[in-house]
Scaffold this motif. Structure first.
Motif, short mmCIF file in Angstrom:
data_model
loop_
_atom_site.label_atom_id
_atom_site.label_comp_id
_atom_site.label_asym_id
_atom_site.label_seq_id
_atom_site.Cartn_x
_atom_site.Cartn_y
_atom_site.Cartn_z
N GLU A 222 -3.69 -1.79 -5.50
CA GLU A 222 -4.29 -2.89 -6.27
C GLU A 222 -3.54 -4.19 -5.97
O GLU A 222 -4.16 -5.25 -5.80
CB GLU A 222 -4.27 -2.58 -7.76
N CYS B 52 0.83 -1.22 0.00
CA CYS B 52 0.00 0.00 0.00
C CYS B 52 0.85 1.26 0.00
O CYS B 52 0.56 2.22 -0.70
CB CYS B 52 -0.92 0.01 1.22
N ASP C 56 4.12 0.45 -3.16
CA ASP C 56 3.84 -0.14 -4.47
C ASP C 56 2.49 0.37 -4.97
O ASP C 56 2.36 1.51 -5.37
CB ASP C 56 3.90 -1.67 -4.38
N SER C 57 1.47 -0.47 -4.92
CA SER C 57 0.13 -0.03 -5.33
C SER C 57 -0.92 -0.74 -4.49
O SER C 57 -0.73 -1.89 -4.08
CB SER C 57 -0.11 -0.33 -6.81
N ALA D 237 -5.62 6.30 -2.10
CA ALA D 237 -5.72 6.26 -3.56
C ALA D 237 -6.98 6.94 -4.06
O ALA D 237 -7.24 6.95 -5.27
CB ALA D 237 -5.66 4.81 -4.05
#
Length: 480
Positions: free
Chosen positions: A315, A309, A312-313, A346
């Motif tokens: 998702e 989180c 990176d991402s 996000a």
């Protein structure tokens, strides 16, 4: 005409209602206590013979009321006068802890005296709570004096209580003070592996890994063998200090010595590399862990999801979350909160709310105050203040009461639009947080006071000023 069998509805009416579930009883009693405005009426209700009071029930309610200290202590006091129920020592410890959170140290010692008079304490746990709260309040010297005076209250120090005070001081970053106490009393209490582990952890917390290694060396010289806990603490210390190469070399040395590294070891490395932005290395260690026959725990998944989180991402973090669930792991509150925070960051507020609803569907994983605070903060920062206030209203039901952070987030949010009505809401929130036992900072008082004055709410500003003066935090000048 022969009467037929009673209908389902009638059958239900004839049967006595089932007793409430423990969770439902805790929830309903907490709500009742919060809603009560009359202590005498509340006392009559609490003394009702139909309520079967047990230490577990009392302690569960005190925990629910943690973020409303005055109500919690009112409940404890009223129940103290019950004709047939007597408080358990564990309930006294909860009351001591709540009084300490309110920084009402006079009440703490009154409760200690009552325990002693009733011959049910105080216990080492009671003193552990008191010393921890003194240290948290910025009074570490008083915490040490409390530890040294335990015998005056009929509770003698032992190795466990010695380790506890060292741990309290270390976790409050008073490591030098802990070390001086350790040197003075280690012979008297015969310091063991736990003692040394506490001190190793203390030096690691303030990123002084060489001192931590010195403690490990002294440990060996005294004939004590560092255990896996010691090595895991040291490993975490290297990562905390940003010494990634040293951490990896230390891990390889553990493997070389045929030390049976465990899930905590791997979780520490995954989190350490991830926080440093080394996502690929973190993933490789996760894979290596499984290849080495060590099964990841929920904490391991939490560490990986958290770093995904942040570095990176979200998702990819959600993919790991779903993979975790498919493998039969049950996410805990930390897992959900990490994902929810990532989605909020996000801008995926709708999906974050979906995860909160999903969290509610779990039998043993209700949203906690951190869950609400994250969502409220991001709603407010995104300009959706009404949605933040709506979530705040849901917290007031008694299942999850707001804490100091909740109030600070909302009060700050009220100044985004600079509307007169928002300033009034900020003032009401300030009064409510004080009523619930939270002490606002001087800057918070002044922020609300100035906001009310600038928007023409002079009358309400005077009320806030009177409230502020009760805590000795009155501004030098006040111009109505």
């Amino acid at each position: 005409m022969k009467a037929g069998p009673p209908s389902n509805l009638l059958r239900l009416q004839l049967q006595p209602p089932p007793p409430p579930s423990p969770a439902a009883e805790v929830s309903s009693l907490t709500t009742l206590i919060l809603a009560s405005q009359n202590p005498q009426t509340l006392a009559q209700t609490l003394h009702c013979p139909t309520i079967q009071w047990t230490p577990h029930l009392v302690n569960s309610i005190l925990k629910r009321l943690w973020n409303h200290g005055p109500k919690a202590l009112q409940f404890f006091t009223l129940l103290s006068r019950h004709p047939s129920y007597t408080h358990h020592p564990s309930s006294f410890d909860h009351a001591v802890d709540i009084s300490a959170r309110l920084r009402d140290f006079r009440s703490i010692w009154s409760l200690v005296s009552r325990m002693r008079s009733a011959r049910i304490g105080p216990s080492p746990r009671t003193f552990a709570i008191i010393t921890e709260r003194y240290a948290a309040a910025g009074k570490p010297h008083r915490a040490v004096r409390v530890f040294l005076s335990m015998q005056e209250y009929g509770c003698f120090q032992d190795l466990h209580s010695f380790n506890t005070i060292l741990d309290v001081l270390c976790k409050s970053r008073r490591v030098e003070m802990a070390y001086n106490l350790f040197k003075a009393l280690k012979g008297r209490f015969k310091a063991d592996c736990v003692t040394y582990n506490v001190m190793v952890n203390g030096w690691c917390l303030i990123k002084r890994t060489p001192k931590a290694l010195e403690m490990m060396k002294e440990m060996v010289e005294r004939g004590l063998s560092p255990n896996l806990t010691t090595f895991n603490i040291m490993l975490k210390g290297y990562f905390r200090a940003g010494q990634l190469n040293e951490a990896w070399d230390f891990f390889l040395q553990m493997k070389k010595r045929d030390f049976e590294v465990d899930v905590v070891t791997y979780t520490t490395i995954i989190h350490g590399f991830g926080v440093a932005g080394e996502i690929n290395r973190a993933r490789n260690v996760f894979d290596r862990m499984i290849n080495d026959g060590v099964l990841p725990s929920v904490a391991t998944y939490n560490a990986l999801i958290q770093v995904l989180c942040k570095k990176d991402s979200v998702e990819n973090a959600v993919l790991v979350f779903e993979e975790m669930v498919k493998k039969g792991y049950v996410p805990n509150a930390t897992t959900y909160n990490v994902v929810i925070r990532g989605l909020c960051h996000a801008g995926e507020m709708g999906r974050a709310m979906e995860f909160m609803r999903r969290m509610k569907d779990e039998e043993e994983c209700e949203p906690n105050v951190q869950t609400y605070n994250v969502l409220i903060r991001y709603f407010c920062e995104g300009g959706e203040i009404e949605k933040g206030l709506e979530l705040f209203q849901k917290m007031g039901s008694g299942d999850c009461l707001p804490n100091l952070d909740t109030y600070n987030v909302l009060i700050s949010a009220m100044f985004v639009r600079k509307k007169s009505e928002d300033m009034v809401v900020a003032g009401k929130l300030l009064i409510e947080m004080v009523d619930r036992g939270f002490l606002p900072r001087k800057i918070t008082f002044n922020l609300v006071l100035n906001g009310l004055l600038l928007t023409g709410n002079q009358g309400f500003a005077k009320e806030i000023l009177r409230l502020q003066s009760r805590f000795g935090r009155t501004p030098r000048q006040f111009k109505p």
